[in-house]
Design a protein around this motif. Structure first.
Motif, PDB file in Angstrom:
ATOM      1  N   GLU A 157       0.809  -1.210   0.000  1.00 13.37           N
ATOM      2  CA  GLU A 157       0.000   0.000   0.000  1.00 13.37           C
ATOM      3  C   GLU A 157       0.848   1.268   0.000  1.00 13.37           C
ATOM      4  O   GLU A 157       0.313   2.375  -0.005  1.00 13.37           O
ATOM      5  N   LEU A 158       2.173   1.122  -0.004  1.00 14.68           N
ATOM      6  CA  LEU A 158       3.075   2.264   0.044  1.00 14.68           C
ATOM      7  C   LEU A 158       3.549   2.655  -1.349  1.00 14.68           C
ATOM      8  O   LEU A 158       3.419   1.895  -2.311  1.00 14.68           O
ATOM      9  N   SER A 159       4.132   3.840  -1.457  1.00 11.61           N
ATOM     10  CA  SER A 159       4.633   4.328  -2.746  1.00 11.61           C
ATOM     11  C   SER A 159       5.905   3.579  -3.142  1.00 11.61           C
ATOM     12  O   SER A 159       6.554   2.919  -2.317  1.00 11.61           O
ATOM     13  N   GLY A 160       6.274   3.716  -4.419  1.00 11.18           N
ATOM     14  CA  GLY A 160       7.493   3.075  -4.899  1.00 11.18           C
ATOM     15  C   GLY A 160       8.727   3.560  -4.171  1.00 11.18           C
ATOM     16  O   GLY A 160       9.635   2.778  -3.869  1.00 11.18           O
ATOM     17  N   GLY A 161       8.769   4.864  -3.876  1.00 10.32           N
ATOM     18  CA  GLY A 161       9.910   5.413  -3.147  1.00 10.32           C
ATOM     19  C   GLY A 161      10.003   4.855  -1.736  1.00 10.32           C
ATOM     20  O   GLY A 161      11.098   4.559  -1.233  1.00 10.32           O
ATOM     21  N   GLN A 162       8.844   4.717  -1.079  1.00 10.68           N
ATOM     22  CA  GLN A 162       8.836   4.144   0.263  1.00 10.68           C
ATOM     23  C   GLN A 162       9.261   2.673   0.232  1.00 10.68           C
ATOM     24  O   GLN A 162       9.975   2.210   1.126  1.00 10.68           O
ATOM     25  N   GLN A 163       8.829   1.952  -0.794  1.00 12.34           N
ATOM     26  CA  GLN A 163       9.223   0.551  -0.912  1.00 12.34           C
ATOM     27  C   GLN A 163      10.735   0.426  -1.122  1.00 12.34           C
ATOM     28  O   GLN A 163      11.377  -0.465  -0.555  1.00 12.34           O
ATOM     29  N   GLN A 164      11.298   1.324  -1.915  1.00 14.17           N
ATOM     30  CA  GLN A 164      12.749   1.319  -2.086  1.00 14.17           C
ATOM     31  C   GLN A 164      13.444   1.594  -0.752  1.00 14.17           C
ATOM     32  O   GLN A 164      14.468   0.981  -0.438  1.00 14.17           O
ATOM     33  N   ALA A 165      12.885   2.505   0.029  1.00 15.65           N
ATOM     34  CA  ALA A 165      13.476   2.814   1.341  1.00 15.65           C
ATOM     35  C   ALA A 165      13.455   1.593   2.243  1.00 15.65           C
ATOM     36  O   ALA A 165      14.401   1.339   2.995  1.00 15.65           O
ATOM     37  N   ILE A 166      12.377   0.818   2.179  1.00 16.21           N
ATOM     38  CA  ILE A 166      12.284  -0.408   2.981  1.00 16.21           C
ATOM     39  C   ILE A 166      13.375  -1.393   2.561  1.00 16.21           C
ATOM     40  O   ILE A 166      14.039  -2.014   3.404  1.00 16.21           O
ATOM     41  N   ALA A 167      13.573  -1.529   1.250  1.00 15.21           N
ATOM     42  CA  ALA A 167      14.608  -2.434   0.756  1.00 15.21           C
ATOM     43  C   ALA A 167      15.999  -1.986   1.212  1.00 15.21           C
ATOM     44  O   ALA A 167      16.848  -2.809   1.561  1.00 15.21           O
ATOM     45  N   VAL A 168      16.229  -0.680   1.213  1.00  9.04           N
ATOM     46  CA  VAL A 168      17.516  -0.161   1.683  1.00  9.04           C
ATOM     47  C   VAL A 168      17.665  -0.382   3.183  1.00  9.04           C
ATOM     48  O   VAL A 168      18.732  -0.782   3.664  1.00  9.04           O
ATOM     49  N   ALA A 169      16.583  -0.126   3.936  1.00  6.51           N
ATOM     50  CA  ALA A 169      16.628  -0.350   5.383  1.00  6.51           C
ATOM     51  C   ALA A 169      16.948  -1.803   5.694  1.00  6.51           C
ATOM     52  O   ALA A 169      17.699  -2.103   6.627  1.00  6.51           O
ATOM     53  N   ARG A 170      16.390  -2.721   4.920  1.00  8.31           N
ATOM     54  CA  ARG A 170      16.688  -4.142   5.101  1.00  8.31           C
ATOM     55  C   ARG A 170      18.183  -4.396   4.912  1.00  8.31           C
ATOM     56  O   ARG A 170      18.794  -5.182   5.646  1.00  8.31           O
ATOM     57  N   ALA A 171      18.785  -3.730   3.935  1.00  8.82           N
ATOM     58  CA  ALA A 171      20.217  -3.879   3.711  1.00  8.82           C
ATOM     59  C   ALA A 171      21.028  -3.283   4.859  1.00  8.82           C
ATOM     60  O   ALA A 171      22.064  -3.825   5.252  1.00  8.82           O
TER      61      ALA A 171
END
Length: 261
Positions: A157-171
């Motif tokens: 339900e989040l934006s593409g930019g927020q999803q990218q941030a989640i992927a970076v946070a996971r890293a």
């Protein structure tokens, strides 16, 4: 090996062949500590292959990899024959297709596959996940890169930019030394793209080394300290992003209209 004194990661004479097909040939490159290095090139230039080698996704046909030891300060040879080995060496990669679970929430995605367990019997014996720790550390990791996202929000339900941030946070949860971002702005809005460019600057400010792959040359000029150009599987030039190069010159290197030498 022959590498810059301030290199944190280096590759020497790295090649990748698939039978008679040459995907990458004899590439040597030093990545400096705490720089943003952008790797550019047309389709088929070898960018994806190079990133997969650094990430341990595929093995090199030939060549060596080196990482600077935090204790000795010297470059030492490392083995990148699996994603696990890359992570152990301090390299985390966020691929263009982020492999997020859209039906799960933010905290679950940040810790996917490495969920912390509760202390005591409930964790050691019953294997109960420490959900409170996951949410707290997810907030911290996202805050570190300038994003405020509810850890209980559903990822899809989040934006593409927020999803990218989640992927970076996971890293970032593993506290890597080198973060590789593969086309991070490819499928996000203009506003989201700018947030990701800001994120790259936040990563550098926090002491990380960033390798940034993109087709968008304007983004390269905005955030990169240095640019490595691949063409037909070879490294053709390295350029300092010091304001003396322009788009036409960079495209010339990418297409072969400008030859080194």
């Amino acid at each position: 090996m022959d590498a810059d004194d301030d290199a944190i990661l280096a590759v020497e004479n790295v090649s990748k062949h698939y039978g008679s097909i040459v995907a990458l040939e004899d590439v040597s490159l030093s990545i400096k500590d705490n720089e943003v290095l952008s790797i550019v090139g047309d389709n088929g230039a070898g960018k994806s292959t190079f990133i997969k080698l650094l990430s341990g996704v595929i093995p090199a046909t030939a060549g060596e990899f080196y990482m600077r030891d935090e204790e000795t300060g010297k470059l030492g040879q490392i083995v990148l024959d699996s994603p696990t080995m890359a992570k152990r060496s301090g390299i985390e990669t966020v691929f263009q297709h982020m492999s997020l679970s859209m039906q799960h929430d933010v905290a679950a995605n940040v810790f996917m596959g490495r969920e912390p367990l509760k202390d005591g019997v409930s964790g050691k014996v019953l294997r109960r996940i420490d959900r409170e720790q996951m949410e707290r550390r997810s907030i911290e990791a996202l805050d570190e890169i300038g994003f405020e996202i509810d850890p209980r929000a559903i990822t899809g339900e989040l934006s593409g930019g927020q999803q990218q941030a989640i992927a970076v946070a996971r890293a970032l949860i593993t506290d890597p030394r080198v973060v590789i971002l593969d086309e991070p702005t490819a499928e996000v809005s203009v506003e989201g793209s700018q947030k990701i460019l800001d994120l790259i600057e936040e990563l550098q400010a926090s002491g990380k080394t960033v390798i940034f792959i993109t087709h968008n040359l304007e983004e390269v000029f905005e955030v990169a300290d240095r640019i490595a150009v691949l063409r037909s599987g070879s490294l053709v030039t390295e350029l300092e992003n010091d304001g003396t190069i322009d788009r036409e010159e960079l495209v010339g290197h990418m297409t072969g209209a400008i030859q080194q030498g």
